[in-house]
Design an enzyme around this catalytic site. Sequence first.
Site, short mmCIF file in Angstrom:
data_model
loop_
_atom_site.label_atom_id
_atom_site.label_comp_id
_atom_site.label_asym_id
_atom_site.label_seq_id
_atom_site.Cartn_x
_atom_site.Cartn_y
_atom_site.Cartn_z
N ASP A 83 0.85 -1.19 0.00
CA ASP A 83 0.00 0.00 0.00
C ASP A 83 0.88 1.24 0.00
O ASP A 83 1.87 1.31 0.74
CB ASP A 83 -0.90 0.02 1.24
CG ASP A 83 -2.09 -0.91 1.09
OD1 ASP A 83 -2.53 -1.12 -0.05
OD2 ASP A 83 -2.57 -1.42 2.11
N GLU A 123 -6.98 13.32 6.02
CA GLU A 123 -7.16 14.17 4.85
C GLU A 123 -8.34 15.12 5.04
O GLU A 123 -8.26 16.31 4.75
CB GLU A 123 -7.39 13.31 3.60
CG GLU A 123 -6.19 12.49 3.18
CD GLU A 123 -6.15 11.14 3.85
OE1 GLU A 123 -6.87 10.95 4.86
OE2 GLU A 123 -5.39 10.27 3.40
N THR A 160 -16.41 4.96 0.84
CA THR A 160 -16.29 3.50 0.73
C THR A 160 -15.32 3.18 -0.40
O THR A 160 -15.09 3.99 -1.30
CB THR A 160 -17.64 2.82 0.43
OG1 THR A 160 -18.08 3.18 -0.89
CG2 THR A 160 -18.70 3.22 1.45
N ALA A 161 -14.77 1.98 -0.35
CA ALA A 161 -13.82 1.57 -1.38
C ALA A 161 -14.51 1.43 -2.74
O ALA A 161 -13.85 1.51 -3.78
CB ALA A 161 -13.17 0.25 -0.99
N MET A 203 -15.79 8.11 -2.77
CA MET A 203 -16.09 9.51 -2.51
C MET A 203 -16.92 9.60 -1.23
O MET A 203 -17.46 8.61 -0.75
CB MET A 203 -16.85 10.14 -3.69
CG MET A 203 -18.20 9.54 -3.98
SD MET A 203 -19.01 10.37 -5.39
CE MET A 203 -20.51 9.41 -5.54
N ASP A 242 -5.57 -4.38 6.43
CA ASP A 242 -6.10 -4.14 7.77
C ASP A 242 -7.62 -4.14 7.83
O ASP A 242 -8.20 -4.23 8.91
CB ASP A 242 -5.57 -2.82 8.34
CG ASP A 242 -5.97 -1.61 7.51
OD1 ASP A 242 -6.62 -1.80 6.46
OD2 ASP A 242 -5.62 -0.48 7.89
#
EC number: 7.2.2.6
Length: 682
Positions: free
Chosen positions: A310, A351, A378-379, A383, A518
């Site tokens: 990652d 962020e 969400t993945a 957004m 994770d």
Amino acid sequence: MSTIDTTEKRERGDAALFDAAVLVAAMRAAFAKLAPRHLLRSPVMAVVMGGTVLAAVITASGHSHAGFGWAVTAILFVTVLFGNFAEAIAEARGRGQAASLRRARKDLVARRVETALGGRETRVPAAELRPGDYVMVSEGEFVPADGEIVRGVATINEAAVTGESAPVLREAGTDRSGVIGGTRVLSDEIVFKVTAEPGHSFLDRMIALVEGANRQKTPNEIALTLLLAAMTLTFLIVVASLPAIAGFVGVTLDPLLLIALLVCLIPTTIGGLLPAIGIAGMNRALSANVLAKSGKAVEVAGDVDVLLLDKTGTITYGDRQATAFHPLAGVDRVQLRDAAMLASLADPTPEGKSIVKLARQQGAIAVEAEGGDFIAFTAQTRMSGVDIGGRSIRKGAGDSIVAYVQAQGATVSPELQGRIEEVARGGATPLVVAEGRHVLGVVELSDVVKQGIKEKFAQLRAMGIKTVMITGDNPLTAAAIAAEAGVDDYIAQARPEDKLARIRAEQTGGRLVAMVGDGTNDAPALAQADVGLAMNSGTQAAKEAGNMVDLDSDPAKLLAVVEVGKQQLITRGALTTFSLANDVSKYFAILPALFAAAIPSMAALNVMQLSSPRHAVLAALIFNALIIPALIPLALRGVRFRPSSATALLRRNMMIYGVGGVLLPFAAIKAIDLALVAVLGA
């Protein structure tokens, strides 16, 4: 945890090797391991023990010189003890580490509640908790079992388990929702759902693994054991046939000399050290604060061909901060600033918080978004945002925001792509902001590549390991960061299923893959990877899926795990090479002792000019026994690992442990012979 912290842990582990309590416990265990059931697990040591018994019987029956016979018997017995001691001291060190973990396991009383929202409270012993139970824990109380937080947020002290004194934040609905039994809540209150049966908690598994109760031999270890067994059987047949061959030349062989020859022929050094090497590999991983669920996981880490890393936290510092607002033509900078801030007020990520901070620094007025409907990231959607007062504001990846706007029938200005590319080429992450059907502009998020990471990747490349960066950034940003960091490949705008697909593709090509994860959405990929390193701060599903858990929750630890695995393989290979190489000198000691009297020409083999046949045998056997404890520190600490190609490593180890394994015993056996002459006379 810092590198200094990990180094200090390793140093403390090395010091523990010479701790008096560890040595005494290992000595006691060495005698306990003389039980036949244990000895049969090591074919080499079983044969040495058989030779010990046979030598004792021959000497007691008067078929050999008593002094020489009992000396041979004693040396053979000590050889077996030293082999047992090597394994016992590795286990004793593990038990010492487990003792500190066991202290974290307390007899606790749990506050069981009816639902995730609370309800009627019942106090029960922690041992009565079952998966699915809801438990409430308040400030100052200990977490009674493993589970997932379903309500609340709290800071938790996990030092008893991880060794890290800094408290960690655990929160419901995030990838940091897992809690471990035995840890302590320092602030606030949480309700968690129990996920583990009594006796099967994370802490219980750690203790069992560290103590070696569940340690199984790795495939390579099994293969090497079979090789040693085959060599032992071959040499046993060879030695058994020698009396018949000697009879043709009129030589009568002393049975004790035959036993000595057999013990010197078989690879006793690696046979005695092999279990210790396997146990030490898992202990070294734990010294780096990584819990390996099996020795196989550590070993496979040394063989991986591909690392999926990652970007955030591994390649970069993972602290992306908003640094600028870039409005599109016709959009006021203040409008973009205020919309981005409003969409970020409930965003718990660094962020999101940095956007609010930057907006306020640029004059935005602090507002409350009460009554708003916050949209979590969400993945899948990539957004987040807020719906409030008739306004719908979204911020996220460029393609996601474009799709969101186009779904409402609007078009997107070509200027947006230019802005995105401009930010991305600088290595920053563009975050696009839209309100309703209109794209307002881009927020620039900057991160910094970790110092020294490029050199680390160059070392991995020299070892033949391919690095692949996984990032949610757009292709331009990903390419810029990949070039700066020196990774071999990257996957941009990655989703969890992309990781799984890449792992399967690499494995189909015959490569071994390691990755870090994770979240619950990482669980399938962690389970599919040959080495899946789960973060301790992650979800229970991730920790169950991976075959390793990093107690420090540091994604960059995967690089250290690879080094531990490489060191494990190199150590076993180096000591096997040394064990086989040092047999050469023993041949030159034992063979002349067997045949020189009847075949004078065999005296030419006595290149060490040993004083007498019996001294030659005793010197070879003494060296054979002493080399095992002499190599225990190396077996436990591991051969020093220097990143280089497989060819360079092989050449280096052949010179040190191959050539050295041939030359060292000649000098040592000659020195022992001189000592025997000084003590016993010629």
